[in-house]
Scaffold this motif. Structure first.
Motif, PDB file in Angstrom:
ATOM      1  N   ALA A 205      10.772   0.867   2.673  1.00  0.00           N
ATOM      2  CA  ALA A 205       9.368   1.294   2.298  1.00  0.00           C
ATOM      3  C   ALA A 205       9.255   2.688   2.348  1.00  0.00           C
ATOM      4  O   ALA A 205       9.719   3.227   3.519  1.00  0.00           O
ATOM      5  CB  ALA A 205       8.315   0.376   2.917  1.00  0.00           C
ATOM      6  N   VAL A 206       8.465   3.521   1.629  1.00  0.00           N
ATOM      7  CA  VAL A 206       8.174   4.875   2.375  1.00  0.00           C
ATOM      8  C   VAL A 206       7.043   5.032   2.205  1.00  0.00           C
ATOM      9  O   VAL A 206       6.077   4.797   1.598  1.00  0.00           O
ATOM     10  CB  VAL A 206       8.710   5.812   0.901  1.00  0.00           C
ATOM     11  N   ASP A 207       6.544   5.608   3.490  1.00  0.00           N
ATOM     12  CA  ASP A 207       5.061   5.785   3.792  1.00  0.00           C
ATOM     13  C   ASP A 207       4.829   7.211   4.446  1.00  0.00           C
ATOM     14  O   ASP A 207       5.430   8.210   4.293  1.00  0.00           O
ATOM     15  CB  ASP A 207       4.449   4.890   4.775  1.00  0.00           C
TER      16      ASP A 207
ATOM     17  N   VAL B 163       3.372   9.706  -1.839  1.00  0.00           N
ATOM     18  CA  VAL B 163       3.032   9.918  -0.520  1.00  0.00           C
ATOM     19  C   VAL B 163       2.388  11.191  -0.351  1.00  0.00           C
ATOM     20  O   VAL B 163       1.489  11.092   0.679  1.00  0.00           O
ATOM     21  CB  VAL B 163       4.512   9.745   0.357  1.00  0.00           C
ATOM     22  N   ALA B 164       2.921  12.471  -0.790  1.00  0.00           N
ATOM     23  CA  ALA B 164       2.364  13.598  -0.661  1.00  0.00           C
ATOM     24  C   ALA B 164       0.856  13.697  -1.135  1.00  0.00           C
ATOM     25  O   ALA B 164      -0.016  14.038  -0.411  1.00  0.00           O
ATOM     26  CB  ALA B 164       3.095  15.001  -1.249  1.00  0.00           C
TER      27      ALA B 164
ATOM     28  N   ASP C 249       0.863  -1.171  -0.189  1.00  0.00           N
ATOM     29  CA  ASP C 249       0.188  -0.146  -0.023  1.00  0.00           C
ATOM     30  C   ASP C 249       0.848   1.055   0.210  1.00  0.00           C
ATOM     31  O   ASP C 249       0.340   2.436  -0.106  1.00  0.00           O
ATOM     32  CB  ASP C 249      -0.988  -0.064   1.170  1.00  0.00           C
ATOM     33  N   TRP C 250       2.310   1.164   0.039  1.00  0.00           N
ATOM     34  CA  TRP C 250       3.104   2.348   0.026  1.00  0.00           C
ATOM     35  C   TRP C 250       4.154   1.972  -0.986  1.00  0.00           C
ATOM     36  O   TRP C 250       4.629   0.907  -1.199  1.00  0.00           O
ATOM     37  CB  TRP C 250       3.532   2.715   1.309  1.00  0.00           C
ATOM     38  N   PRO C 251       5.243   3.030  -1.370  1.00  0.00           N
ATOM     39  CA  PRO C 251       6.058   2.468  -2.436  1.00  0.00           C
ATOM     40  C   PRO C 251       7.198   1.854  -1.762  1.00  0.00           C
ATOM     41  O   PRO C 251       7.680   2.095  -0.567  1.00  0.00           O
ATOM     42  CB  PRO C 251       6.582   4.077  -2.746  1.00  0.00           C
TER      43      PRO C 251
ATOM     44  N   ALA D 120       1.153  18.363  -4.311  1.00  0.00           N
ATOM     45  CA  ALA D 120       1.990  17.357  -3.509  1.00  0.00           C
ATOM     46  C   ALA D 120       3.308  17.811  -3.416  1.00  0.00           C
ATOM     47  O   ALA D 120       3.719  17.557  -2.494  1.00  0.00           O
ATOM     48  CB  ALA D 120       1.703  16.206  -4.307  1.00  0.00           C
ATOM     49  N   ASP D 121       3.979  18.271  -4.590  1.00  0.00           N
ATOM     50  CA  ASP D 121       5.255  18.640  -4.695  1.00  0.00           C
ATOM     51  C   ASP D 121       5.560  19.866  -3.600  1.00  0.00           C
ATOM     52  O   ASP D 121       6.501  20.031  -3.052  1.00  0.00           O
ATOM     53  CB  ASP D 121       5.836  19.067  -5.927  1.00  0.00           C
TER      54      ASP D 121
END
Length: 428
Positions: free
Chosen positions: A170-172, A417-418, A138-140, A339-340
């Motif tokens: 993992a990045v969340d 994520v953003a 569910d996350w990258p 997002a950015d």
């Protein structure tokens, strides 16, 4: 846009001292501590949470005293660790007994009743058996080919700490970081909360990596295969035996049947928490020290200060999510641009937090016992432990250009994520 900082001036209603403050944060008096902690402590989620936090505070204070006294603080296997392992094996033994009993009932048959009972027991055993973690879906998730510079940085920190590196990252959207294992081969996974990673300096990021990787070498039994999985099993049992809300007559009978099992499971879980709490607190202190030796005392202390304002970061993220929800998304390009922008807003906010607010949070933490969570010592005690003795220089220094290259490698994950944070808010 976030609230703009505006200086305020007033007299302290308690001692009359002139107070200069920032309109975005609580106004308080450094002379007498008036209004230093205007927020009431958040209510604990339940008895288990209260028990864990109380143990964390008590053991945190005791272990800080050990640090200050100069006594041996290396991880060690004491009587509590042995008892915790024995209790964990008992928990797994119950699961094994359910599986064996289920097979026996199925084989015995008993005119069909044995088959039914056996399948029920096998289903229970399967539900309660330790599960093998999988990579998050569910996350990258980044592998070495996806982010060679990021993995090179993690590898360098792992060598300095004295442990093996990780296999995946993992990045969340959490304001946190963690390490864990996944798969039957127990490969290592590092979880980076992008909101926390973004607001740290390069040195503080190295300290964060050093702290997380140090958990593999500090004897924290809660993260081990035997004890860690037993705690997850007991937590599952405890959740399963919770009373059914607004019960019917039949459900009231079920709730009554649940009382004794629930009390037994809660007792076992509280006991396991007590047996592992001290070792877990020691592991956190030792991880902080290894982080300081890796990134420098200054960077590790800076990381502690950032942890003190995670509540403010959470409020900012929720505010931006609400603002994005009201604005809507006219196009994919507009949503990506917002997002950015989120990371720039977050970084600018943290850069603008005055030292006075950090000092207020530290003083409030002494009163309230601020903790990252129930398994960590209070943050002000962790900070005090780092400041004992002479400051330590960094063993791993940020390399020229690496920060920019890592940011480029994380670009797609940062945007994803953003967008998730703006859509769902933190904690979703």
């Amino acid at each position: 846009m976030p609230d703009i900082a505006r200086e305020t001036t007033q007299s302290c209603p308690e001692c009359g001292t002139e107070i200069r403050g920032d309109s975005r944060f609580a106004v308080w008096c450094a002379a007498c501590d008036w209004n230093v902690d205007p927020e009431e402590s958040r209510p604990d989620k339940g008895r288990l949470d209260r028990a864990e936090r109380a143990l964390a505070r008590r053991h945190g204070e005791q272990l800080l005293a050990e640090m200050l006294s100069g006594r041996e603080t290396r991880p060690r296997r004491d009587a509590s660790a042995v008892a915790a392992t024995a209790l964990a094996l008992t928990v797994h033994g119950v699961t094994l007994a359910l599986a064996v009993g289920g097979v026996w009932c199925v084989v015995a048959g008993w005119g069909g009743m044995g088959m039914v009972a056996g399948l029920v027991l096998l289903a229970l055993a399967w539900a309660l058996a330790p599960k093998v973690r999988r990579l998050p879906d569910d996350w990258p998730v980044l592998l070495r080919a996806d982010a060679p510079e990021l993995f090179a940085s993690v590898d360098e920190v792992a060598r300095a700490v004295g442990t093996r590196s990780v296999h995946a990252i993992a990045v969340d959207g959490s304001i946190n970081a963690a390490v864990m294992t996944y798969g039957v081969r127990r490969r290592r996974l590092l979880v980076l909360g992008m909101p926390l990673w973004e607001v740290l300096t390069p040195g503080e990021r190295i300290a964060l990596l050093g702290h997380e990787l140090a958990h593999y070498a500090n004897g924290d039994t809660r993260n081990g295969l035997v004890v860690g999985s037993a705690m997850r099993t007991l937590s599952l049992w405890h959740h399963t035996f919770q009373p059914i809300p607004h019960p019917s007559l039949i459900e009231m009978a079920v709730n009554a049947l649940y009382v004794v099992p629930r009390l037994l499971v809660r007792g076992a879980l509280v006991l396991l928490v007590r047996l592992t709490s001290r070792a877990g607190m020691r592991a956190e202190y030792l991880a902080d020290r290894l982080a300081a030796r890796t990134a420098s005392t200054q960077a590790a202390v800076g990381l502690m200060d950032r942890l003190l304002i995670t509540g403010s970061l959470d409020v900012l993220l929720r505010s931006e999510a609400n603002r994005a929800g009201l604005a809507g998304s006219r196009s994919v390009r507009a949503a990506t641009a917002r997002a950015d922008e989120l990371w720039g807003l977050l970084t600018a906010f943290v850069a603008s937090v005055p030292e006075r607010e950090y000092e207020r949070q530290r003083r409030a933490g002494v009163r309230r016992g601020h903790q990252v969570d129930a398994t960590h010592p209070p943050t002000h005690l962790r900070r005090a432990s780092l400041l004992v003795g002479e400051p330590v220089a960094a063993a791993v220094l940020p390399r020229a250009g690496r920060t920019e290259r890592i940011t480029a490698e994380l670009a797609a994950a940062r945007t994803e994520v953003a967008r998730r944070l703006l859509r769902d808010g933190p904690g979703a």
